[in-house]
Design an enzyme around this catalytic site. Structure first.
Site, short mmCIF file in Angstrom:
data_model
loop_
_atom_site.label_atom_id
_atom_site.label_comp_id
_atom_site.label_asym_id
_atom_site.label_seq_id
_atom_site.Cartn_x
_atom_site.Cartn_y
_atom_site.Cartn_z
N SER A 54 0.80 -1.22 0.00
CA SER A 54 0.00 0.00 0.00
C SER A 54 0.84 1.28 0.00
O SER A 54 0.39 2.32 -0.47
CB SER A 54 -0.94 0.02 1.21
OG SER A 54 -0.21 -0.18 2.41
N HIS A 291 -1.22 6.02 6.29
CA HIS A 291 -0.56 5.90 5.00
C HIS A 291 -0.21 7.31 4.50
O HIS A 291 -0.81 8.29 4.95
CB HIS A 291 -1.47 5.21 3.98
CG HIS A 291 -1.56 3.74 4.17
ND1 HIS A 291 -2.42 3.16 5.08
CD2 HIS A 291 -0.88 2.71 3.59
CE1 HIS A 291 -2.27 1.83 5.04
NE2 HIS A 291 -1.33 1.54 4.15
#
Length: 335
Positions: A54, A291
């Site tokens: 990711s 993230h």
């Protein structure tokens, strides 16, 4: 004949015998010329293939409304906001760019596939000249580790109690990381492989709780990130030493991103990582939590482009062989 100019004899021979005529070509039998390529020339000579998890796919900036990049699964959450398209814009790759990183990928899934899609590794071929990837965080279980740290009774030790299990998984990563590097090299033996590490999520010296994470929790998560990076970096460095020892082409390079977000960690005024994001309608944690933001992916792009320019810190063993005896395009074949 004795009165003829000396330089006329070669001309007569050329005209009568078709011998000794100047051609401008290199003398027959000249040895091929070997030119050692620079690190940048190696990277640009073929296809740029972007693999990973990711942190490479662009999870932190992916939106449900956007179409998935290329023909991959929508669940991979590949985003144009990732560092990959930025690297592709910064350099012109002779074979174009193939972007196949997938959110949630482990080292095993990179080799075996996810969501019913072909394994990422199958996107690598001999045409690849540059391969980038971030991998290992999911092997260490960082997503569920972070969840366990956040979803706990305040001030409990549930976060740091995971220490032994996380350390064991990080140690096991050595073997699987080595397997990934071997598989990439089998498919692209002349490519540069650049592995990107993970940034420190919290300030080096936290002063207050963030997202139900105590100061001690944040320090522990920073320590685990450092340990993960050190483990992956050591495997990559050892692999590159073996390549160099045999004088082989290609490289394995590690980019340590641990300090990359310094001053922009979670809890700072302008973080390069998303903090805890909740989908209130579904009462669940959004996958973009922890993230990189758009600024974070731009920082990653800078790290990768900088590494492309810098190279592995040793001469590349990739060479260009030029045969001066080969007929020029359109020229008559030699007699």
């Amino acid at each position: 004949m004795a009165c003829l100019p000396l330089d006329l004899y070669p001309k007569l021979a050329c005209a009568v015998l078709d011998a000794g005529c100047p051609t401008g070509a290199a003398p027959r039998g000249e040895l091929p010329r070997i030119t050692r390529l620079t690190a940048v020339q190696v990277a640009q000579s073929g296809t740029y293939v972007a693999l990973g998890d990711s942190y490479s796919s662009g999870e932190g900036v992916w939106e449900l409304s956007q179409a998935p990049v290329n023909d991959g699964a929508g669940r991979c959450h590949r985003s144009e906001g990732s560092y990959v398209p930025l690297v592709a814009q910064a350099y012109r790759f002779g074979g174009g760019t193939a972007f196949y990183a997938c959110s949630g990928a482990t080292t095993r899934q990179l080799l075996s596939g996810q969501h019913g899609q072909p394994p990422q590794i199958t996107r690598v071929s001999a045409a690849a000249s540059l391969v980038t990837l971030s991998i290992g965080g999911n092997d260490a279980g960082f997503s569920r580790v972070l969840t366990g740290c956040i979803v706990k009774i305040p001030w409990s030790s549930a976060c740091v109690d995971q220490d032994a299990a996380v350390n064991r998984r990080i140690e096991e990563l050595r073997t699987s990381m080595l397997k990934v590097l071997r598989e990439v090299r089998v498919r692209a033996p002349a490519a540069r492989v650049i592995v990107l590490g993970y940034p420190r999520p919290f300030p080096a010296d936290p002063v207050e709780s963030v997202d139900n994470l105590t100061v001690a929790d944040q320090r522990w998560l920073n320590t685990m990130t450092r340990r993960l990076n050190d483990t992956v970096g050591a495997v990559v460095a050892e692999f590159d030493r073996a390549i160099a020892a045999f004088g082989a082409p290609g490289s394995a390079e590690y980019v340590d991103a641990y300090e990359a977000f310094t001053g922009h960690e979670v809890g700072r005024p302008r973080p390069f990582l998303n903090g805890l994001a909740l989908d209130m309608d579904e009462l669940r944690v959004n996958a973009r939590s922890y993230h990189p933001t758009g600024d974070g992916y731009r920082r990653f792009a800078g790290l990768i482009t900088g590494q492309i320019a810098a190279g592995p810190g040793r001469p590349m063993n990739n060479v260009l062989v030029t045969d001066p005896n080969a007929p020029r395009q359109g020229a008559a074949p030699p007699r």
